[in-house]
Design an enzyme around this catalytic site. Structure first.
Site, PDB file in Angstrom:
ATOM      1  N   GLN A   1     -14.268  53.349   3.863  1.00 37.58           N
ATOM      2  CA  GLN A   1     -12.899  53.581   3.421  1.00 37.58           C
ATOM      3  C   GLN A   1     -12.882  53.661   1.898  1.00 37.58           C
ATOM      4  O   GLN A   1     -13.184  52.688   1.209  1.00 37.58           O
ATOM      5  CB  GLN A   1     -11.945  52.478   3.884  1.00 37.58           C
TER       6      GLN A   1
ATOM      7  N   TYR B   1      -1.228  51.395  -1.576  1.00 35.69           N
ATOM      8  CA  TYR B   1      -2.186  51.765  -2.612  1.00 35.69           C
ATOM      9  C   TYR B   1      -1.907  53.199  -3.101  1.00 35.69           C
ATOM     10  O   TYR B   1      -0.946  53.831  -2.679  1.00 35.69           O
ATOM     11  CB  TYR B   1      -3.605  51.582  -2.092  1.00 35.69           C
TER      12      TYR B   1
ATOM     13  N   ARG C   1      -6.185  57.288   6.708  1.00 26.13           N
ATOM     14  CA  ARG C   1      -5.366  56.191   7.250  1.00 26.13           C
ATOM     15  C   ARG C   1      -3.995  56.212   6.591  1.00 26.13           C
ATOM     16  O   ARG C   1      -3.889  56.295   5.351  1.00 26.13           O
ATOM     17  CB  ARG C   1      -6.042  54.854   6.984  1.00 26.13           C
TER      18      ARG C   1
ATOM     19  N   GLY D   1      -8.342  44.466  13.983  1.00 29.68           N
ATOM     20  CA  GLY D   1      -8.660  43.742  12.769  1.00 29.68           C
ATOM     21  C   GLY D   1      -9.131  42.329  12.990  1.00 29.68           C
ATOM     22  O   GLY D   1     -10.300  42.078  13.258  1.00 29.68           O
ATOM     23  N   ARG D   2      -8.222  41.366  12.909  1.00 32.16           N
ATOM     24  CA  ARG D   2      -8.580  39.946  12.920  1.00 32.16           C
ATOM     25  C   ARG D   2      -9.512  39.531  14.066  1.00 32.16           C
ATOM     26  O   ARG D   2     -10.420  38.734  13.852  1.00 32.16           O
ATOM     27  CB  ARG D   2      -7.319  39.081  12.920  1.00 32.16           C
TER      28      ARG D   2
END
Length: 358
Positions: free
Chosen positions: A97, A178, A225, A315-316
């Site tokens: 990424q 971002y 993304r 994710g987690r």
């Protein structure tokens, strides 16, 4: 089609439809070089259908956090080569990424004279320096049209370094507040040139970056993304009509390229917005319900089985379960992630979670 069916995403062949979501972990050294610990971490998770690395900065000015790895220097690229080699040796696939932090940083982190954004609008909040000191986000420099050419070239050069280092592809980070995401929102982008104003104009710089990277490394190795209406880090998108118009313009602009995948972070995968974008994209779409919401095995199965998406970014659960694919396939219990070590340093909470066979 099931969660454990193979999937072709452009030039990348996935053995299953579980994608390790990009997650900030801050384990690089002071020079932004990923070391052996990072290689071990990703290699441990090689049974996922695809690994998306944490956000990697393409230039010093775009670094968002202390401990974040980069892909600007030869030393950083060699560190990532070891990561890619380790993942491939374990039978996995990995994309990098590439992330420009934009205004989500501080000069005390970047070591540069300024931070940058589409417009000179600061985030309301604080960040942490390497020594733990909290500092307010500063006023960013609004990038000129000519400077945008430099930023675009940095994305291209970083993507080339990633591919040359052995990565299977790249994911361009246009989400979570971002830089690229900052261009999409009328709250963070108030430009009056060709890259601001209408939804089509606000999407145009992101489209140009995707086009340039695809031309350099091949569209089949490029994903992107997005996180429409996620409303994080002061990138606010609450006007439903504007959100639809902006992301429709973005997806319509990149769909003809034949990208590897489009990854969408949204709380409701079944929403009209997400499904419209998926239909317009026409290729592989990876869905993720959000990093504040833990995706469960049943939710992941539902997304794929109901045809809402082609793959699921998780994710987690992957943090605490390096063998998550095996656990979910055979319905084994899961380890629970230790929140205190998510952004810590060292092996604890990073490479020491037990596997089923341990």
């Amino acid at each position: 089609m099931t969660l454990f069916s193979p999937l072709t995403a452009g030039d990348i062949e996935l053995p299953n439809r579980l994608v390790m979501a990009p997650m900030t972990r801050l384990r690089a050294d002071e020079h932004g070089v990923p070391g052996a610990l990072i290689a071990e971490h990703y290699a441990q998770r090689a049974s996922m259908g695809l690994i998306v690395s944490e956000g990697v900065f393409p230039s010093a000015e775009s670094k968002a956090y202390p401990g974040q790895p980069g892909i600007e220097t030869a030393e950083q690229a060699e560190g990532w080569r070891a990561v890619a080699d380790a993942v491939h040796a374990a039978g996995g696939r990995i994309v990098m990424q590439v992330m420009n932090g934009g205004r989500v940083t501080h000069t005390g982190i970047t070591g540069t004279p300024r931070i940058v954004a589409p417009s000179a609008i600061a985030i309301d909040g604080e960040t942490r320096l390497a020594d733990g000191t909290k500092v307010a986000y500063g006023l960013p420099h609004a990038l000129s049209t000519e400077e945008l050419d430099v930023v675009r070239a940095e994305f291209v050069a970083a993507s080339r370094r990633a591919i040359d280092a052995g990565f299977d592809g790249v994911e361009l980070h246009s989400a979570n507040g971002y830089l690229l995401h900052e261009f999409l929102s009328p709250v963070s982008n108030v430009r009056t040139d060709a890259f601001g104003g209408s939804p089509e104009a606000r999407a145009s710089f992101v489209i140009s970056v995707v086009e340039a990277v695809a031309a350099e490394v091949g569209a089949g190795r490029v994903g992107i993304r997005i996180s429409p209406a996620h409303n994080i880090q002061d990138v606010v998108e609450t006007d439903a009509a504007d959100v639809l118009a902006t992301y429709t313009a973005l997806v319509d602009g990149i769909a003809p390229l034949g990208l590897s995948f489009l990854s969408i972070l949204h709380a409701d995968p079944a929403s009209e917005l997400v499904q419209q974008l998926r239909s317009r994209f026409g290729g592989v779409v990876v869905l993720n319900t959000g990093f504040s919401v833990v995706t469960t095995r049943d939710e992941a199965h539902s997304i794929v089985n109901e045809g809402l998406g082609d793959a699921v970014a998780v994710g987690r659960p992957v943090i605490a379960n390096p063998d998550l694919a095996e656990r979910w396939q055979h319905e084994h219990p899961e380890n629970t992630p230790d929140q205190a070590t998510i952004y810590a340093s060292g092996a604890e909470g990073y490479t020491d979670y037990p596997r089923i066979s341990a």
